[in-house]
Scaffold this motif. Sequence first.
Motif, mmCIF file in Angstrom:
data_model
loop_
_atom_site.group_PDB
_atom_site.id
_atom_site.type_symbol
_atom_site.label_atom_id
_atom_site.label_comp_id
_atom_site.label_asym_id
_atom_site.label_seq_id
_atom_site.Cartn_x
_atom_site.Cartn_y
_atom_site.Cartn_z
ATOM 1 N N LYS A 233 21.211 8.711 -26.277
ATOM 2 C CA LYS A 233 21.009 7.283 -26.532
ATOM 3 C C LYS A 233 22.026 6.757 -27.542
ATOM 4 O O LYS A 233 22.601 5.670 -27.381
ATOM 5 N N VAL A 234 22.259 7.507 -28.596
ATOM 6 C CA VAL A 234 23.227 7.081 -29.619
ATOM 7 C C VAL A 234 24.627 7.010 -29.015
ATOM 8 O O VAL A 234 25.398 6.061 -29.282
ATOM 9 N N LYS A 235 24.963 7.986 -28.208
ATOM 10 C CA LYS A 235 26.289 8.004 -27.598
ATOM 11 C C LYS A 235 26.479 6.800 -26.663
ATOM 12 O O LYS A 235 27.552 6.155 -26.656
ATOM 13 N N THR A 236 25.466 6.451 -25.883
ATOM 14 C CA THR A 236 25.561 5.287 -24.979
ATOM 15 C C THR A 236 25.718 3.994 -25.759
ATOM 16 O O THR A 236 26.520 3.107 -25.398
ATOM 17 N N ALA A 237 24.981 3.846 -26.862
ATOM 18 C CA ALA A 237 25.074 2.631 -27.668
ATOM 19 C C ALA A 237 26.452 2.477 -28.291
ATOM 20 O O ALA A 237 27.028 1.381 -28.334
ATOM 21 N N MET A 239 29.297 3.703 -27.183
ATOM 22 C CA MET A 239 30.266 3.368 -26.143
ATOM 23 C C MET A 239 30.157 1.899 -25.720
ATOM 24 O O MET A 239 31.171 1.222 -25.462
ATOM 25 N N GLY A 240 28.960 1.363 -25.682
ATOM 26 C CA GLY A 240 28.788 -0.056 -25.354
ATOM 27 C C GLY A 240 29.407 -0.962 -26.391
ATOM 28 O O GLY A 240 30.062 -1.974 -26.064
ATOM 29 N N VAL A 241 29.206 -0.618 -27.674
ATOM 30 C CA VAL A 241 29.783 -1.435 -28.745
ATOM 31 C C VAL A 241 31.310 -1.399 -28.674
ATOM 32 O O VAL A 241 31.991 -2.435 -28.845
ATOM 33 N N VAL A 242 31.866 -0.238 -28.429
ATOM 34 C CA VAL A 242 33.323 -0.118 -28.338
ATOM 35 C C VAL A 242 33.857 -0.946 -27.164
ATOM 36 O O VAL A 242 34.902 -1.621 -27.263
ATOM 37 N N LEU A 243 33.167 -0.946 -26.056
ATOM 38 C CA LEU A 243 33.605 -1.718 -24.892
ATOM 39 C C LEU A 243 33.581 -3.221 -25.165
ATOM 40 O O LEU A 243 34.535 -3.952 -24.817
ATOM 41 N N VAL A 244 32.555 -3.699 -25.809
ATOM 42 C CA VAL A 244 32.459 -5.138 -26.134
ATOM 43 C C VAL A 244 33.562 -5.534 -27.094
ATOM 44 O O VAL A 244 34.218 -6.604 -26.929
ATOM 45 N N VAL A 245 33.809 -4.739 -28.096
ATOM 46 C CA VAL A 245 34.859 -5.063 -29.063
ATOM 47 C C VAL A 245 36.222 -5.078 -28.370
ATOM 48 O O VAL A 245 37.083 -5.945 -28.646
ATOM 49 N N SER A 246 36.439 -4.188 -27.448
ATOM 50 C CA SER A 246 37.726 -4.140 -26.742
ATOM 51 C C SER A 246 37.910 -5.398 -25.883
ATOM 52 O O SER A 246 39.018 -5.990 -25.841
#
Length: 261
Positions: A233-237, A239-246
Amino acid sequence: MKYQCEGCDRLVKVETYVLEDHALAVACPACGAWTRAAPSLSKPASPKPVPGRTEEPGACGGDTAAVAVPTPEPVLDLEPPVVPLRPSVTALRVVRPDAPAEAPLALDADLFQAPPGHCPKCVAPIRDAAGSCSACGLVYANFIPDEHQPSGAMAREWRELLETWHDWDAHDRLLSQGMMRGEMAMVGRLYRMRLARAPNDAQALRGRDEVVRRVTMATTLASDGPSPALGRKVKTAVMGVVLVVSLVMLLVLVQMMRGSF
């Protein structure tokens, strides 16, 4: 009376003597050689000779002197008779250290129930007349025996263990099987029931302590890090934050490029 020994030429006293063919045979106390005195050539007028002593007239009147004549050493049986000794050694039973110890028999007809005077759930001693256990809080009237019975495999393995109780390898196998099946609570209960029947049973004490050690070690290892589900769960969250920032940074860059033209 003294005489000169022909064996060692010493002047010694007569201490050991025997009579052989009317002649005196004496043994030297110094060297042990036997000397035989010659028989008397003339009988003395007076007095009567002492037994065991031979005298003959000397050169001067009535003086007497002993004449020592060497003779072969007589063969005498000087060894004392052998007296049978009375046995004084008590026969003891020989105990071999490598002899296998006998396995203890079952101390109760029902192996999977706590003995009288103990809590039927946690096997703690009942110390008062209260209707509940002070250790686990069980209300004795609400106890259901069927809910605290081991599985078929555990019951079979426990009966087999009782037949080889002094073999620790058998205990280790039971503990390993209980750990894999998640039955360590039942294994600990079985050891506690055994101790309730035989408080000084060394194997039961060791088995109970081994249950506590293994459960504590497994709990410590599980608490050292997050569970696998939480990690995913932590890993998925992240990765989502990194994608939005990108994506945001890409849009800003496109707007800047449009404004420059």
